[in-house]
Design a protein around this motif. Structure first.
Motif, short mmCIF file in Angstrom:
data_model
loop_
_atom_site.label_atom_id
_atom_site.label_comp_id
_atom_site.label_asym_id
_atom_site.label_seq_id
_atom_site.Cartn_x
_atom_site.Cartn_y
_atom_site.Cartn_z
N VAL A 63 17.41 12.17 -3.42
CA VAL A 63 15.98 12.49 -3.33
C VAL A 63 15.21 11.30 -2.77
N VAL A 64 15.46 10.10 -3.32
CA VAL A 64 14.74 8.91 -2.86
C VAL A 64 15.07 8.61 -1.41
N ARG A 65 16.34 8.76 -1.04
CA ARG A 65 16.75 8.47 0.34
C ARG A 65 16.18 9.47 1.34
N SER A 66 15.87 10.67 0.88
CA SER A 66 15.38 11.70 1.81
C SER A 66 13.91 11.53 2.14
N VAL A 67 13.19 10.69 1.39
CA VAL A 67 11.77 10.49 1.65
C VAL A 67 11.60 9.41 2.73
N PRO A 68 10.89 9.71 3.81
CA PRO A 68 10.66 8.69 4.85
C PRO A 68 10.05 7.43 4.26
N PHE A 69 10.45 6.28 4.80
CA PHE A 69 10.10 5.00 4.17
C PHE A 69 8.59 4.81 3.99
N LEU A 70 7.81 5.04 5.06
CA LEU A 70 6.37 4.80 4.96
C LEU A 70 5.71 5.70 3.93
N ILE A 71 6.16 6.95 3.85
CA ILE A 71 5.61 7.87 2.85
C ILE A 71 5.98 7.40 1.45
N LEU A 72 7.22 6.97 1.27
CA LEU A 72 7.65 6.45 -0.02
C LEU A 72 6.86 5.20 -0.39
N PHE A 73 6.67 4.33 0.60
CA PHE A 73 5.96 3.07 0.37
C PHE A 73 4.54 3.33 -0.14
N VAL A 74 3.86 4.29 0.49
CA VAL A 74 2.49 4.62 0.09
C VAL A 74 2.47 5.35 -1.25
N THR A 75 3.43 6.22 -1.48
CA THR A 75 3.48 7.02 -2.70
C THR A 75 3.62 6.16 -3.95
N ILE A 76 4.42 5.09 -3.86
CA ILE A 76 4.69 4.26 -5.04
C ILE A 76 3.71 3.09 -5.16
N MET A 77 2.61 3.13 -4.42
CA MET A 77 1.64 2.03 -4.50
C MET A 77 1.12 1.77 -5.92
N PRO A 78 0.87 2.81 -6.73
CA PRO A 78 0.45 2.53 -8.11
C PRO A 78 1.52 1.74 -8.88
N PHE A 79 2.78 2.09 -8.67
CA PHE A 79 3.88 1.35 -9.30
C PHE A 79 3.94 -0.08 -8.75
N THR A 86 -0.63 -6.29 -6.83
CA THR A 86 -1.32 -6.04 -5.57
C THR A 86 -0.53 -5.02 -4.77
N THR A 87 -1.18 -4.45 -3.76
CA THR A 87 -0.48 -3.48 -2.91
C THR A 87 -0.37 -3.96 -1.47
N ILE A 88 -0.80 -5.18 -1.21
CA ILE A 88 -0.69 -5.74 0.14
C ILE A 88 0.03 -7.07 0.09
N GLY A 89 0.55 -7.50 1.24
CA GLY A 89 1.24 -8.78 1.32
C GLY A 89 2.74 -8.63 1.11
N SER A 90 3.44 -9.72 1.37
CA SER A 90 4.90 -9.70 1.29
C SER A 90 5.42 -9.50 -0.13
N LYS A 91 4.67 -10.01 -1.12
CA LYS A 91 5.09 -9.85 -2.52
C LYS A 91 5.12 -8.37 -2.91
N ALA A 92 4.08 -7.65 -2.53
CA ALA A 92 4.03 -6.21 -2.83
C ALA A 92 5.07 -5.46 -2.02
N ALA A 93 5.32 -5.91 -0.79
CA ALA A 93 6.28 -5.23 0.07
C ALA A 93 7.68 -5.26 -0.51
N VAL A 94 8.01 -6.33 -1.22
CA VAL A 94 9.34 -6.45 -1.82
C VAL A 94 9.61 -5.29 -2.77
N VAL A 95 8.59 -4.88 -3.52
CA VAL A 95 8.75 -3.77 -4.47
C VAL A 95 9.07 -2.48 -3.72
N GLY A 96 8.28 -2.19 -2.69
CA GLY A 96 8.52 -0.98 -1.91
C GLY A 96 9.86 -1.01 -1.21
N LEU A 97 10.22 -2.15 -0.65
CA LEU A 97 11.52 -2.29 0.02
C LEU A 97 12.66 -2.11 -0.96
#
Length: 219
Positions: A63-79, A86-97
């Motif tokens: 299920v997680v793999r089937s979601v396009p990355f950018l959509i997944l990245f935006v969807t989990i912003m609250p998490f 924060t939701t911006i910057g490299s520190k936040a990006a690590v969580v989404g990645l």
């Protein structure tokens, strides 16, 4: 014209890209390696079949793999906000990645471990080895070359994710290529970012392949 003031920005973006890629890959393997191992062990043909657990894990990963990355990245912003503050910057990006890459790594690990010959596993079982011993002394050592090749593929995939994350404020070379190369029409900046990304990918792949060949006892 590539201005001198841009050099500092590019240097910062380069370091941010390396930070996001390396840290995300490390944490993805901390999660993905045990998951991949668990998928192999609990498979119907595994050393400790647990169909229901294998099905649940496999379903979540798919299920997680089937979601396009950018959509997944935006969807989990609250998490991401909850974890990183924060939701911006490299520190936040690590969580989404990490969320996007861990399932990918798990499948890569599963594929590598399934390349181990069944005869080797059966030999270990006939000598009375426990499931844990088979995992740590047979599966992982025998699959090491394939795991290293998989890690090279994983890190370049995560690098690609980090570039896409630049569209949503993640920083790094992807953000520079987007903000300056695309939106401001500075094509020279975009081309330089592309070249730098290609160089990084080539270095990681070359290192992975070289280490894999040196550790492959079959050669």
């Amino acid at each position: 014209m590539f201005k001198e003031g841009m050099l500092a920005l590019v240097g910062q973006g380069f370091l941010e890209t390396l930070y996001m890629t390396v840290i995300s890959t490390a944490f993805s393997y901390l999660i993905g390696l045990p998951l991949g191992l668990l998928l192999v062990v609990t498979d119907k043909d595994g050393i400790r079949p647990i169909p229901w657990l294998n099905g649940i894990l496999g379903g979540i990963i798919n299920v997680v793999r089937s979601v396009p990355f950018l959509i997944l990245f935006v969807t989990i912003m609250p998490f991401t906000k909850l974890v990183a503050g924060t939701t911006i910057g490299s520190k936040a990006a690590v969580v989404g990645l990490l969320v996007a890459a861990a399932p990918f790594v798990a499948r890569m690990v599963e594929s590598s471990l399934k390349e181990v010959e069944k005869g080797v596993i059966e030999a270990a079982q006939s000598m009375g080895a426990s499931p844990f011993q088979i995992m740590t002394r047979v599966l992982l050592p025998e699959a090491k070359p394939a795991l290293l090749v998989g890690s090279a593929i994983s890190i370049t995939t995560i690098l690609g994710y980090s570039a896409m994350a630049g569209f949503v404020g993640a920083g790094g070379l992807g953000a520079i290529a987007t903000n300056y190369g695309y939106y401001r029409g500075q094509t020279d900046v975009m081309y330089i970012m592309v070249i730098l990304m290609v160089i990084i990918v080539w270095v990681f792949q070359e290192l992975g392949m070289r280490i894999s060949k040196k550790t492959d006892r079959r050669l």
